[in-house]
Design an enzyme around this catalytic site. Structure first.
Site, mmCIF file in Angstrom:
data_model
loop_
_atom_site.group_PDB
_atom_site.id
_atom_site.type_symbol
_atom_site.label_atom_id
_atom_site.label_comp_id
_atom_site.label_asym_id
_atom_site.label_seq_id
_atom_site.Cartn_x
_atom_site.Cartn_y
_atom_site.Cartn_z
ATOM 1 N N GLY A 83 -15.823 2.572 3.841
ATOM 2 C CA GLY A 83 -14.528 3.564 3.565
ATOM 3 C C GLY A 83 -13.762 2.845 2.314
ATOM 4 N N GLN A 84 -14.546 2.224 1.548
ATOM 5 C CA GLN A 84 -13.884 1.708 0.045
ATOM 6 C C GLN A 84 -13.713 2.898 -0.919
ATOM 7 O OE1 GLN A 84 -15.994 -1.077 -2.376
ATOM 8 N NE2 GLN A 84 -13.970 -1.432 -3.695
ATOM 9 N N HIS A 126 -6.802 -5.851 2.083
ATOM 10 C CA HIS A 126 -5.752 -5.439 2.931
ATOM 11 C C HIS A 126 -4.971 -6.357 3.698
ATOM 12 C CE1 HIS A 126 -6.782 -0.950 2.236
ATOM 13 N NE2 HIS A 126 -8.096 -1.527 2.061
ATOM 14 N N ASN A 166 -12.737 -3.542 2.493
ATOM 15 C CA ASN A 166 -13.723 -2.471 2.545
ATOM 16 C C ASN A 166 -14.698 -2.664 1.402
ATOM 17 O OD1 ASN A 166 -12.859 -1.456 4.995
ATOM 18 N ND2 ASN A 166 -11.066 -0.527 3.792
ATOM 19 N N ASP A 180 0.964 -1.322 -0.056
ATOM 20 C CA ASP A 180 0.065 0.264 0.014
ATOM 21 C C ASP A 180 0.988 1.159 -0.048
ATOM 22 O OD1 ASP A 180 -3.226 0.413 0.930
ATOM 23 O OD2 ASP A 180 -1.823 2.160 1.032
ATOM 24 N N HIS A 233 -10.081 -5.547 -3.255
ATOM 25 C CA HIS A 233 -8.694 -5.722 -2.740
ATOM 26 C C HIS A 233 -8.809 -6.141 -1.502
ATOM 27 C CE1 HIS A 233 -9.629 -1.486 -2.579
ATOM 28 N NE2 HIS A 233 -9.202 -1.496 -1.396
HETATM 29 P P1 AMP Z 1 -9.918 1.352 0.229
HETATM 30 O O1 AMP Z 1 -9.889 2.544 1.177
HETATM 31 O O2 AMP Z 1 -10.146 -0.075 1.167
HETATM 32 O O3 AMP Z 1 -10.568 1.224 -0.988
HETATM 33 O O4 AMP Z 1 -8.114 1.197 0.090
HETATM 34 C C1 AMP Z 1 -7.419 1.655 -1.013
HETATM 35 C C2 AMP Z 1 -6.089 1.466 -0.569
HETATM 36 O O5 AMP Z 1 -5.352 1.670 -1.645
HETATM 37 C C3 AMP Z 1 -5.559 2.611 0.327
HETATM 38 O O6 AMP Z 1 -5.230 2.089 1.593
HETATM 39 C C4 AMP Z 1 -4.500 3.489 -0.432
HETATM 40 O O7 AMP Z 1 -3.537 4.047 0.435
HETATM 41 C C5 AMP Z 1 -4.205 2.523 -1.264
HETATM 42 N N1 AMP Z 1 -3.693 3.224 -2.539
HETATM 43 C C6 AMP Z 1 -4.143 4.014 -3.474
HETATM 44 N N2 AMP Z 1 -3.661 4.139 -4.545
HETATM 45 C C7 AMP Z 1 -2.454 3.454 -4.541
HETATM 46 C C8 AMP Z 1 -1.297 3.196 -5.479
HETATM 47 N N3 AMP Z 1 -1.189 3.698 -6.439
HETATM 48 N N4 AMP Z 1 -0.402 2.076 -4.858
HETATM 49 C C9 AMP Z 1 -0.705 1.580 -3.698
HETATM 50 N N5 AMP Z 1 -1.752 1.714 -3.207
HETATM 51 C C10 AMP Z 1 -2.844 2.499 -3.402
#
Ligand code: AMP
Ligand code: ZN
Length: 114
Positions: free
Chosen positions: A93-94, A102, A87, A30, A100
């Site tokens: 909070g998505q 985490h 999420n 991340d 994905h």
């Molecule tokens: P969510 O809030 O569950 O949709 O998680 C999205 C995640 O993607 C967050 O933890 C962000 O920090 C991560 N994220 C967004 N852009 C990137 C990127 N380019 N490379 C790696 N992680 C990312």
């Protein structure tokens, strides 16, 4: 070029720190880590959220979790403990609408989550 951020990563158009890759999924760190270990596991195929998986995606869903297990082992948190989070939707909070998982570890997690 895809408009989806994680499809861009899966297609190699956007850089990410890859942890694992096979024909069906990809794991990468991340960009804004919330724990010493914070890796995301995605299917290579675009699926916008957990809601969009189909009944015949059971094998793929299992494979994503098996990959999380492997990532935790490779990152050294399998024994100390780690959290897997998906999420789904705005209230959860998505923010990126390519599903994905985490994988968070390397520190004590709180429960219940915020
Ligand atoms: P969510 O809030 O569950 O949709 O998680 C999205 C995640 O993607 C967050 O933890 C962000 O920090 C991560 N994220 C967004 N852009 C990137 C990127 N380019 N490379 C790696 N992680 C990312
Ligand atoms: Zn996508």
């Amino acid at each position: 070029m895809s408009t989806c951020l994680f499809c861009q990563i899966a297609e190699g158009q956007l850089n990410a720190k890859k942890v694992f890759e096979d024909d069906r999924c990809l794991a990468f760190d991340d960009v804004n880590p919330q724990a010493p270990v914070h890796t995301l596991v995605i299917p290579k195929r675009h699926v916008s959220s957990l809601n969009e998986f189909q009944a015949n995606d059971t094998e793929l869903l299992g494979h994503l979790l098996q990959t999380c297990r492997q990532v935790a082992k490779e990152k050294g948190v399998a024994d100390s403990g780690y959290r897997t989070v998906i999420n789904t939707g705005h209230e959860a909070g998505q923010t990126v609408f390519h599903v994905h998982v985490h994988v968070l570890g390397g520190r004590t997690c709180q429960w219940p989550p915020g």
